[in-house]
Motif scaffolding. Sequence first.
Motif, PDB file in Angstrom:
ATOM      1  N   ALA A   6     -11.241  15.795 -44.000  1.00 12.29           N
ATOM      2  CA  ALA A   6     -10.493  15.939 -45.247  1.00 12.29           C
ATOM      3  C   ALA A   6      -9.275  15.029 -45.245  1.00 12.29           C
ATOM      4  O   ALA A   6      -8.959  14.357 -46.236  1.00 12.29           O
ATOM      5  N   GLU A   7      -8.561  14.966 -44.088  1.00 12.78           N
ATOM      6  CA  GLU A   7      -7.399  14.104 -44.004  1.00 12.78           C
ATOM      7  C   GLU A   7      -7.802  12.638 -44.140  1.00 12.78           C
ATOM      8  O   GLU A   7      -7.120  11.832 -44.770  1.00 12.78           O
ATOM      9  N   GLY A   8      -8.974  12.290 -43.554  1.00 11.08           N
ATOM     10  CA  GLY A   8      -9.452  10.924 -43.663  1.00 11.08           C
ATOM     11  C   GLY A   8      -9.769  10.545 -45.082  1.00 11.08           C
ATOM     12  O   GLY A   8      -9.445   9.455 -45.544  1.00 11.08           O
ATOM     13  N   ALA A   9     -10.390  11.491 -45.824  1.00  9.72           N
ATOM     14  CA  ALA A   9     -10.724  11.229 -47.220  1.00  9.72           C
ATOM     15  C   ALA A   9      -9.459  11.046 -48.047  1.00  9.72           C
ATOM     16  O   ALA A   9      -9.359  10.156 -48.887  1.00  9.72           O
ATOM     17  N   THR A  10      -8.461  11.904 -47.788  1.00  6.67           N
ATOM     18  CA  THR A  10      -7.199  11.786 -48.511  1.00  6.67           C
ATOM     19  C   THR A  10      -6.532  10.456 -48.191  1.00  6.67           C
ATOM     20  O   THR A  10      -6.009   9.767 -49.058  1.00  6.67           O
ATOM     21  N   SER A  11      -6.568  10.061 -46.919  1.00 11.37           N
ATOM     22  CA  SER A  11      -5.963   8.810 -46.508  1.00 11.37           C
ATOM     23  C   SER A  11      -6.624   7.620 -47.202  1.00 11.37           C
ATOM     24  O   SER A  11      -5.947   6.703 -47.657  1.00 11.37           O
ATOM     25  N   GLN A  12      -7.932   7.638 -47.303  1.00  8.61           N
ATOM     26  CA  GLN A  12      -8.657   6.557 -47.966  1.00  8.61           C
ATOM     27  C   GLN A  12      -8.331   6.517 -49.458  1.00  8.61           C
ATOM     28  O   GLN A  12      -8.205   5.431 -50.042  1.00  8.61           O
ATOM     29  N   THR A  13      -8.191   7.675 -50.072  1.00  5.79           N
ATOM     30  CA  THR A  13      -7.802   7.720 -51.481  1.00  5.79           C
ATOM     31  C   THR A  13      -6.415   7.134 -51.670  1.00  5.79           C
ATOM     32  O   THR A  13      -6.162   6.390 -52.626  1.00  5.79           O
ATOM     33  N   ASP A  14      -5.515   7.444 -50.753  1.00  9.80           N
ATOM     34  CA  ASP A  14      -4.172   6.871 -50.818  1.00  9.80           C
ATOM     35  C   ASP A  14      -4.218   5.355 -50.678  1.00  9.80           C
ATOM     36  O   ASP A  14      -3.439   4.641 -51.320  1.00  9.80           O
ATOM     37  N   ASP A  40     -16.983  -4.882 -55.291  1.00 12.03           N
ATOM     38  CA  ASP A  40     -16.006  -5.900 -54.882  1.00 12.03           C
ATOM     39  C   ASP A  40     -14.646  -5.270 -54.595  1.00 12.03           C
ATOM     40  O   ASP A  40     -13.973  -5.632 -53.618  1.00 12.03           O
ATOM     41  N   LEU A  41     -14.229  -4.325 -55.440  1.00 11.44           N
ATOM     42  CA  LEU A  41     -12.924  -3.703 -55.250  1.00 11.44           C
ATOM     43  C   LEU A  41     -12.907  -2.850 -53.984  1.00 11.44           C
ATOM     44  O   LEU A  41     -11.921  -2.853 -53.233  1.00 11.44           O
ATOM     45  N   ALA A  42     -14.005  -2.122 -53.738  1.00 11.16           N
ATOM     46  CA  ALA A  42     -14.092  -1.313 -52.522  1.00 11.16           C
ATOM     47  C   ALA A  42     -14.001  -2.201 -51.289  1.00 11.16           C
ATOM     48  O   ALA A  42     -13.310  -1.871 -50.312  1.00 11.16           O
ATOM     49  N   ARG A  43     -14.675  -3.334 -51.329  1.00 11.04           N
ATOM     50  CA  ARG A  43     -14.645  -4.251 -50.202  1.00 11.04           C
ATOM     51  C   ARG A  43     -13.245  -4.836 -50.004  1.00 11.04           C
ATOM     52  O   ARG A  43     -12.755  -4.947 -48.876  1.00 11.04           O
ATOM     53  N   GLU A  44     -12.597  -5.191 -51.101  1.00 17.18           N
ATOM     54  CA  GLU A  44     -11.260  -5.777 -51.009  1.00 17.18           C
ATOM     55  C   GLU A  44     -10.253  -4.782 -50.440  1.00 17.18           C
ATOM     56  O   GLU A  44      -9.362  -5.163 -49.667  1.00 17.18           O
ATOM     57  N   LEU A  45     -10.402  -3.505 -50.815  1.00 17.66           N
ATOM     58  CA  LEU A  45      -9.463  -2.483 -50.340  1.00 17.66           C
ATOM     59  C   LEU A  45      -9.886  -1.885 -49.004  1.00 17.66           C
ATOM     60  O   LEU A  45      -9.126  -1.118 -48.397  1.00 17.66           O
ATOM     61  N   GLY A  46     -11.100  -2.188 -48.550  1.00 17.08           N
ATOM     62  CA  GLY A  46     -11.561  -1.690 -47.273  1.00 17.08           C
ATOM     63  C   GLY A  46     -11.905  -0.218 -47.269  1.00 17.08           C
ATOM     64  O   GLY A  46     -11.669   0.479 -46.273  1.00 17.08           O
ATOM     65  N   VAL A  47     -12.473   0.272 -48.375  1.00 16.23           N
ATOM     66  CA  VAL A  47     -12.826   1.689 -48.477  1.00 16.23           C
ATOM     67  C   VAL A  47     -14.263   1.805 -48.975  1.00 16.23           C
ATOM     68  O   VAL A  47     -14.845   0.839 -49.462  1.00 16.23           O
ATOM     69  N   SER A  48     -14.803   3.025 -48.870  1.00 17.58           N
ATOM     70  CA  SER A  48     -16.121   3.279 -49.430  1.00 17.58           C
ATOM     71  C   SER A  48     -15.983   3.632 -50.907  1.00 17.58           C
ATOM     72  O   SER A  48     -14.875   3.807 -51.423  1.00 17.58           O
ATOM     73  N   ARG A  49     -17.114   3.768 -51.565  1.00 17.26           N
ATOM     74  CA  ARG A  49     -17.075   3.993 -53.017  1.00 17.26           C
ATOM     75  C   ARG A  49     -16.546   5.376 -53.390  1.00 17.26           C
ATOM     76  O   ARG A  49     -15.927   5.542 -54.444  1.00 17.26           O
ATOM     77  N   GLY A  50     -16.774   6.383 -52.533  1.00 19.65           N
ATOM     78  CA  GLY A  50     -16.276   7.732 -52.842  1.00 19.65           C
ATOM     79  C   GLY A  50     -14.770   7.770 -52.987  1.00 19.65           C
ATOM     80  O   GLY A  50     -14.243   8.178 -54.043  1.00 19.65           O
ATOM     81  N   PRO A  51     -14.001   7.360 -51.963  1.00 17.81           N
ATOM     82  CA  PRO A  51     -12.543   7.322 -52.104  1.00 17.81           C
ATOM     83  C   PRO A  51     -12.073   6.396 -53.215  1.00 17.81           C
ATOM     84  O   PRO A  51     -11.057   6.669 -53.864  1.00 17.81           O
ATOM     85  N   LEU A  52     -12.816   5.292 -53.445  1.00 15.29           N
ATOM     86  CA  LEU A  52     -12.429   4.394 -54.527  1.00 15.29           C
ATOM     87  C   LEU A  52     -12.458   5.127 -55.857  1.00 15.29           C
ATOM     88  O   LEU A  52     -11.515   5.033 -56.658  1.00 15.29           O
ATOM     89  N   ARG A  53     -13.500   5.883 -56.096  1.00 13.14           N
ATOM     90  CA  ARG A  53     -13.613   6.619 -57.361  1.00 13.14           C
ATOM     91  C   ARG A  53     -12.530   7.681 -57.476  1.00 13.14           C
ATOM     92  O   ARG A  53     -11.989   7.917 -58.561  1.00 13.14           O
ATOM     93  N   GLU A  54     -12.218   8.343 -56.347  1.00 12.03           N
ATOM     94  CA  GLU A  54     -11.158   9.351 -56.375  1.00 12.03           C
ATOM     95  C   GLU A  54      -9.810   8.716 -56.704  1.00 12.03           C
ATOM     96  O   GLU A  54      -9.021   9.263 -57.470  1.00 12.03           O
ATOM     97  N   GLY A  55      -9.552   7.562 -56.107  1.00 10.98           N
ATOM     98  CA  GLY A  55      -8.293   6.879 -56.374  1.00 10.98           C
ATOM     99  C   GLY A  55      -8.183   6.412 -57.814  1.00 10.98           C
ATOM    100  O   GLY A  55      -7.130   6.537 -58.444  1.00 10.98           O
ATOM    101  N   VAL A  56      -9.281   5.882 -58.341  1.00  7.51           N
ATOM    102  CA  VAL A  56      -9.293   5.453 -59.742  1.00  7.51           C
ATOM    103  C   VAL A  56      -9.080   6.654 -60.663  1.00  7.51           C
ATOM    104  O   VAL A  56      -8.336   6.579 -61.648  1.00  7.51           O
ATOM    105  N   ARG A  57      -9.716   7.775 -60.321  1.00  8.40           N
ATOM    106  CA  ARG A  57      -9.551   8.980 -61.127  1.00  8.40           C
ATOM    107  C   ARG A  57      -8.089   9.449 -61.115  1.00  8.40           C
ATOM    108  O   ARG A  57      -7.530   9.824 -62.151  1.00  8.40           O
ATOM    109  N   ALA A  58      -7.468   9.407 -59.952  1.00  5.21           N
ATOM    110  CA  ALA A  58      -6.069   9.823 -59.843  1.00  5.21           C
ATOM    111  C   ALA A  58      -5.164   8.934 -60.686  1.00  5.21           C
ATOM    112  O   ALA A  58      -4.271   9.420 -61.395  1.00  5.21           O
TER     113      ALA A  58
END
Length: 234
Positions: A6-14, A40-58
Amino acid sequence: MPSDQAEGATSQTDVVVNGIKRMIFDGTLGPGQQLPVEADLARELGVSRGPLREGVRALSYLGVLETRQGAGTFVTALDSSLLLAPMSFLVDLHHPGGSRALHQVRRLLETEAAALAARHADEAALAAAAEALEAVSGPGGVDPREFVEADIHFHQVIAQAAGNPVLAAMVEAFAGRTVRARVWRAIADEQAIARTVEEHRAILAALRAHDPDRARLRMAHHLLAVEDFLAERG
């Protein structure tokens, strides 16, 4: 989910939130511009698509991004009213018994808005304030709700004339959340409307004189009357 996951997922979203913010700050992304495609954005930020979507949603909740069906995700206009929407939500959730506290914050904001407006208001702004005032200044009675609508408009004009869009957005956020107390005062106190009109006239006179100190004091006097009413009836 285990706590370390859970902490890892939160960290990736951050990472996503901070990465997109950085792209906006350094000019890589600007108002109205579309984000790169998800992969492309996930690759540039170094995250997977799940945290990317969470971050975009936030960031969408915060008014920084908007997703358009079938078109993609875009940076908003980054307008102050959009970015301060979460504050309006916080005010909406404020405990009903906290009306006096809301009015105290409103007074702090609007007294400074009046002082700034005295420096910056042009003839169009002064005319708009006068129009809002005259709408409820004629002979005969006025419906309390109509009066409060005109009252809110008068204060909005002044906040906008201050020349600070963030301050104007903050005043707007508090204006709609204090309607109940303002209507209550207009109904319960027979002289409230007449006094408010006179107080508005004094504020407008200070604005026309381009006197920031007097505008600040006149606005403070006006808003303290509402706070006194709430204290007496609380």
